[in-house]
Design an enzyme around this catalytic site. Structure first.
Site, PDB file in Angstrom:
ATOM      1  N   GLU A 202       0.427  -1.110   0.009  1.00 56.10           N
ATOM      2  CA  GLU A 202       0.051  -0.021  -0.543  1.00 56.10           C
ATOM      3  C   GLU A 202       0.575   1.311   0.416  1.00 56.10           C
ATOM      4  OE1 GLU A 202      -4.312  -1.719   2.151  1.00 56.10           O
ATOM      5  OE2 GLU A 202      -2.621  -0.161   3.427  1.00 56.10           O
ATOM      6  N   GLU A 391      -5.810  -8.066  -1.040  1.00 59.86           N
ATOM      7  CA  GLU A 391      -6.230  -8.133   0.235  1.00 59.86           C
ATOM      8  C   GLU A 391      -8.066  -7.564  -0.147  1.00 59.86           C
ATOM      9  OE1 GLU A 391      -4.828  -5.002   3.026  1.00 59.86           O
ATOM     10  OE2 GLU A 391      -2.649  -5.923   2.991  1.00 59.86           O
TER      11      GLU A 391
END
Length: 493
Positions: A202, A391
């Site tokens: 991320e 995710e």
């Protein structure tokens, strides 16, 4: 009926700092989460320290976001505070039990991260820590025992704390070489055990969180964009080194994928929405997938008087270290508007106007499977490389019944609709190759440090204060996902 590719990879994901525990075992060094307390959905986590006068203190932080120590202070673990990541769910000692359960679900891929501080406790040690290398080798071998492919994040918010204190973390260009040496150590050690690598988890959060939590100065943006530049360089250099170690390696980025919608048909909202995509998604994605900064980057820098420090060959390095796979997390969408709104979202990691067409989780996250389909189709059209959803999940409160069962129909419903959205994207031409849910087992929440915010298909008997047996209990969703995998996504009932 829409079908997923026959070799589609199904699995789940965890992160070292949220699952392993054993924070001071077998030579591991400290990371930011080791000095970060627990919190809740309405109260922050705190980073703790000892100031220059020897007095204990703390400041509100997002854990992996770090923060600023008072001048002369040092990070410290304080006796009267609880640090949930110290023990986490003890994956370090129970990984064989856990991987066996993943195999029972039918996993063909398991995403996990390596803790840099287990391999190089101080980040720049002369030699790697053999105990750390041995641990991950055993984990990867256990995966292969069941035919599970490891998908490995090299960095998941866990820069060794020693590098934070001695070099000011990723604000210092020296971290590029430290990271590349660490990554190359992994490549050589596990060249026959790991095929899929993600360089930074991320990565776009560095910029996204500045707007999300507000009050960021031009100096904050200068530091954030500079940190990102160094991480882009580190990623590109590592990818080039990795391909020399094993040409069969496949490399991905990892973007916090959020779908942005304009709040109205006002042209100002449409333009602002486009700018949010550029800033929060394309900026990092373009550098890693296309090997260059987008044309809008100069506007983003000028907005905060950023003067990026580059060396002569930096742009060439970025162009030579692009990814093979576009990978991202997806939990929610958000609404962008230039107008005042009556109802806002104020949940953890979630801000902006509330979308009246969506339902929201207990933690204020919009549940929007159509947003996942939109993101997949939009980003595949932009980059045209295989994609992975690495995710995706629902943090929720679970109840253990008297008979020991856990009925989490809400989690089943969440994943069903998101898998259906992925199937629609595949039918529309997206080359989607993998889906790893977050997380396959309950772990410590990154945002709040809670255990009550549970994502897993496997329940872990542990509460927000670390009490519990750590017993693993399959939930209803465990058996549902087992059926989904067995049918390659066709049986979602």
């Amino acid at each position: 009926m829409v079908r997923f590719p026959k070799d589609f990879l199904w699995g789940g994901a965890i992160a070292a700092n949220q699952a392993e525990g054993a924070y001071d075992v077998d030579g591991r060094g400290l990371v930011q989460t080791d000095v970060t307390t627990g919190g809740t959905a309405t109260s922050p986590r705190y980073t703790t320290y000892i100031d220059k006068d020897g007095k204990p203190g703390k400041y509100a932080s997002m854990g992996h976001m770090g923060g600023h120590l008072p001048e002369g202070a040092d990070y410290a673990i304080l006796e009267d505070h609880y640090y949930p990541n110290h023990r986490a769910v003890d994956f370090y000692h129970r990984y064989k039990e856990d991987i066996k359960l993943f195999a029972e679900m039918g996993y063909s891929v398991f995403r996990l991260s390596v803790s840099w501080a287990r391999i190089f406790p101080n980040g720049d040690d002369a030699q790697p820590n053999q105990a750390g290398l041995d641990f991950y080798r055993s984990v990867f071998e256990e995966c292969h025992k069941y035919g599970i492919e490891p998908l490995v994040s090299i960095w998941h918010f866990d820069t060794p704390l020693s590098l934070e204190t001695r070099f000011n973390g990723w604000s210092n260009r020296k971290l590029v070489d430290f990271y590349v040496r660490y990554a190359e150590t992994l490549f050589k050690e596990y060249k026959d055990l790991v095929k899929y690598w993600l360089t930074f988890n991320e990565i776009n959060n560095t910029i996204m969180f500045l707007d999300m939590f507000g009050q960021a100065s031009d100096e904050d943006f200068q530091d954030a964009y500079q940190q990102l530049h160094y991480q882009f360089l580190a990623s590109a250099k590592a990818i080039q080194r990795g391909r020399k170690v094993n040409p069969d390696f496949r490399f991905g980025n990892m973007i916090c994928g959020i779908t942005f919608y304009p709040g109205s048909s006002d042209p100002a909202d449409i333009l602002e929405n486009q700018h949010q995509w550029e800033k929060n998604i394309y900026y990092c994605s373009d550098v890693q997938a296309k090997g260059r900064y987008g044309s809008y980057a100069k506007r983003l820098w000028q907005e905060h008087n950023v003067e990026l420090q580059m060396e002569a060959d930096d742009l060439e390095i970025l162009s030579q270290g692009t990814i093979d796979l576009y990978t991202f997390s997806y939990y929610m969408s958000t609404v962008v508007t230039t107008h005042k709104v009556d109802e806002k979202v104020s949940g953890n990691f979630s801000v902006g106007a509330k979308n009246p067409y969506l339902e929201y989780s207990d933690w204020g996250w919009a549940q929007d499977p159509s947003g996942l389909q939109y993101y997949l189709e939009k980003l595949y059209d932009r980059y045209e490389i295989p994609m992975m959803v690495v995710e995706n999940g629902l943090g929720a409160l679970d109840t253990v019944e008297e008979d020991g069962s856990i009925h989490d129909q809400y989690r089943i419903d969440y994943h069903r609709t998101h898998i259906q959205a992925m199937a629609k994207a595949v039918a529309n031409g997206v080359d989607l190759v993998a889906y790893t849910t977050w997380g396959c087992i309950d772990i410590v929440s990154a945002g709040t440090g809670e255990m009550r915010k549970r994502y897993g298909f496997i329940y872990v008997d542990m509460d927000d204060l670390g009490n519990g047996s750590l017993e693993r209990i399959p939930k209803d969703s465990f058996y549902w996902y087992q059926k989904v995998i067995r049918s390659n996504g066709e049986d979602l009932n």
